[in-house]
Motif scaffolding. Structure first.
Motif, short mmCIF file in Angstrom:
data_model
loop_
_atom_site.label_atom_id
_atom_site.label_comp_id
_atom_site.label_asym_id
_atom_site.label_seq_id
_atom_site.Cartn_x
_atom_site.Cartn_y
_atom_site.Cartn_z
N ALA A 169 -1.68 -9.73 11.57
CA ALA A 169 -2.30 -9.01 10.45
C ALA A 169 -2.34 -9.88 9.20
O ALA A 169 -3.30 -9.82 8.42
CB ALA A 169 -1.55 -7.71 10.17
N ARG A 170 -1.32 -10.69 9.00
CA ARG A 170 -1.29 -11.59 7.85
C ARG A 170 -2.38 -12.67 7.97
O ARG A 170 -3.01 -13.04 6.98
CB ARG A 170 0.08 -12.25 7.71
CG ARG A 170 1.20 -11.28 7.38
CD ARG A 170 2.47 -11.99 7.00
NE ARG A 170 2.35 -12.56 5.66
CZ ARG A 170 2.67 -13.82 5.35
NH1 ARG A 170 3.09 -14.66 6.27
NH2 ARG A 170 2.54 -14.25 4.11
N ILE A 171 -2.59 -13.16 9.19
CA ILE A 171 -3.68 -14.12 9.41
C ILE A 171 -5.02 -13.46 9.09
O ILE A 171 -5.88 -14.05 8.44
CB ILE A 171 -3.65 -14.63 10.87
CG1 ILE A 171 -2.37 -15.44 11.13
CG2 ILE A 171 -4.90 -15.46 11.19
CD1 ILE A 171 -2.14 -15.78 12.59
N TRP A 172 -5.20 -12.24 9.59
CA TRP A 172 -6.42 -11.46 9.33
C TRP A 172 -6.65 -11.30 7.83
O TRP A 172 -7.77 -11.52 7.34
CB TRP A 172 -6.25 -10.11 10.02
CG TRP A 172 -7.27 -9.07 9.71
CD1 TRP A 172 -8.52 -8.94 10.24
CD2 TRP A 172 -7.13 -7.98 8.79
NE1 TRP A 172 -9.17 -7.84 9.72
CE2 TRP A 172 -8.33 -7.23 8.83
CE3 TRP A 172 -6.09 -7.55 7.95
CZ2 TRP A 172 -8.53 -6.09 8.06
CZ3 TRP A 172 -6.28 -6.41 7.18
CH2 TRP A 172 -7.49 -5.70 7.24
N ALA A 173 -5.59 -10.94 7.11
CA ALA A 173 -5.71 -10.70 5.67
C ALA A 173 -6.09 -11.97 4.91
O ALA A 173 -6.98 -11.95 4.05
CB ALA A 173 -4.39 -10.13 5.13
N ALA A 211 -0.69 -10.56 2.54
CA ALA A 211 -0.58 -12.00 2.29
C ALA A 211 0.68 -12.37 1.49
O ALA A 211 1.11 -13.52 1.52
CB ALA A 211 -1.82 -12.49 1.54
N LEU A 212 1.27 -11.40 0.82
CA LEU A 212 2.34 -11.70 -0.13
C LEU A 212 3.70 -11.98 0.49
O LEU A 212 4.47 -12.75 -0.05
CB LEU A 212 2.51 -10.53 -1.12
CG LEU A 212 1.35 -10.23 -2.05
CD1 LEU A 212 1.69 -9.07 -2.96
CD2 LEU A 212 0.97 -11.46 -2.87
N PRO A 252 8.74 -3.20 -6.89
CA PRO A 252 7.49 -2.90 -7.60
C PRO A 252 6.60 -4.14 -7.66
O PRO A 252 7.07 -5.24 -7.94
CB PRO A 252 7.97 -2.51 -9.02
CG PRO A 252 9.47 -2.41 -8.94
CD PRO A 252 9.88 -3.30 -7.81
N ILE A 253 5.31 -3.95 -7.39
CA ILE A 253 4.34 -5.04 -7.43
C ILE A 253 3.14 -4.60 -8.28
O ILE A 253 2.67 -3.47 -8.14
CB ILE A 253 3.87 -5.43 -6.02
CG1 ILE A 253 5.06 -5.96 -5.20
CG2 ILE A 253 2.75 -6.45 -6.06
CD1 ILE A 253 4.72 -6.32 -3.77
N VAL A 312 -0.76 -11.64 -9.25
CA VAL A 312 0.22 -10.69 -8.72
C VAL A 312 1.57 -10.92 -9.40
O VAL A 312 2.00 -12.06 -9.56
CB VAL A 312 0.41 -10.87 -7.19
CG1 VAL A 312 1.40 -9.85 -6.65
CG2 VAL A 312 -0.92 -10.76 -6.46
N LYS A 313 2.21 -9.84 -9.77
CA LYS A 313 3.57 -9.91 -10.30
C LYS A 313 4.48 -9.11 -9.38
O LYS A 313 4.30 -7.90 -9.18
CB LYS A 313 3.64 -9.33 -11.71
CG LYS A 313 5.05 -9.25 -12.29
CD LYS A 313 5.66 -10.62 -12.55
CE LYS A 313 7.04 -10.49 -13.20
NZ LYS A 313 7.65 -11.81 -13.47
#
Length: 255
Positions: free
Chosen positions: A48-52, A94-95, A186-187, A210-211
């Motif tokens: 899923a990360r590759i997809w994203a 991705a994070l 929290p993001i 992104v934080k």
């Protein structure tokens, strides 16, 4: 000029769905195998990360992450963020390498191909059904007990009014975090609304800031502290959104 923009936005939106489909089709047999059992989910998450990342790169998005605190491996967290864009799911994946399960709205399961895996890998909620909400808590508890993290957008959906900076937060994420005594992460997504909102004729390639904030601990907290923690987390994200806007205005003025 407006006509050219409309053509660009139309083609760009169609391209988004093509990008969604390509890696799913390529990895289809492996994706199916990974969702046959719950123990296969970490492998599904890696794909899923590759997809994203494939989608983000293909759409011309690049991201910059500022982390106040790292997430530890083999530890469960409650991950929460503001929700403004169709790209929030991809950027969230991705994070972090820590496998997590989304709690998401049932309607997304209707998207062809994507929906097949979405409803088998995520925890779906029908917000009009109190029974569905109870099932969400039971499934989330099971996933946490398996050592996975949970990701919830606590606004409960994208506000219909895009001028709303941050909507009110629902209790679900904070109830689960307290019940399981897991930290809340929290993001804040700064640019996703500008990059790729739910308004069809809008958006552009570019930076997604992104934080990732310091974790909010729930150890020793009880249900009596739920509202306090909920508002603390919301204040952290809201203040960061205001800071992002202020910085952006200053940069515009500098030029």
């Amino acid at each position: 000029m407006r006509g050219l923009k409309i053509i660009f936005w139309t083609l760009w939106r169609v391209w988004f769905y093509i990008l969604m489909a390509i890696p799913i089709l390529v990895m289809f047999p492996f994706l199916v195998l990974s969702i046959l059992t719950e123990s296969g989910y970490p492998y599904f998450f890696k794909m899923a990360r590759i997809w994203a990342k494939f989608i983000l790169f293909g759409m011309g998005f690049y991201y910059k992450i500022d982390k106040s605190q790292e997430m530890k491996e083999q530890k469960s967290y409650m991950i929460v963020a503001n929700h403004t864009s169709m790209g929030d799911i991809m950027l969230m994946l991705a994070l972090t390498r820590n496998p997590f399960v989304f709690v998401g709205k049932k309607e997304l399961s209707k998207i062809p191909l994507f929906g097949f895996f979405y409803k088998r890998s995520c925890i779906l909620v029908d917000r009009s059904s109190s029974k569905s909400k109870m099932e969400v808590f039971n499934r989330a508890q099971k996933r946490i007990n398996q050592g996975l993290s949970i990701c919830i957008f606590p606004e409960g959906g994208v506000p219909d009014d895009e001028s709303v900076l941050l909507d009110t937060f629902k209790d679900g994420a904070f109830r689960l975090a307290i019940d399981h005594q897991i930290p809340i992460v929290p993001i804040t997504f700064a640019d996703n609304k500008k990059r790729f909102s739910y308004t069809f004729f809008s958006g552009s390639p570019g930076l997604m800031r992104v934080k990732m904030h310091s974790h909010v601990e729930t150890l020793g907290k009880t249900a009596d502290n739920r509202k306090e923690i909920r508002e603390e987390v919301r204040d952290v994200i809201y203040s960061q959104l205001q800071e992002f806007e202020r910085t952006e205005d200053e940069n515009k003025f500098a030029f």
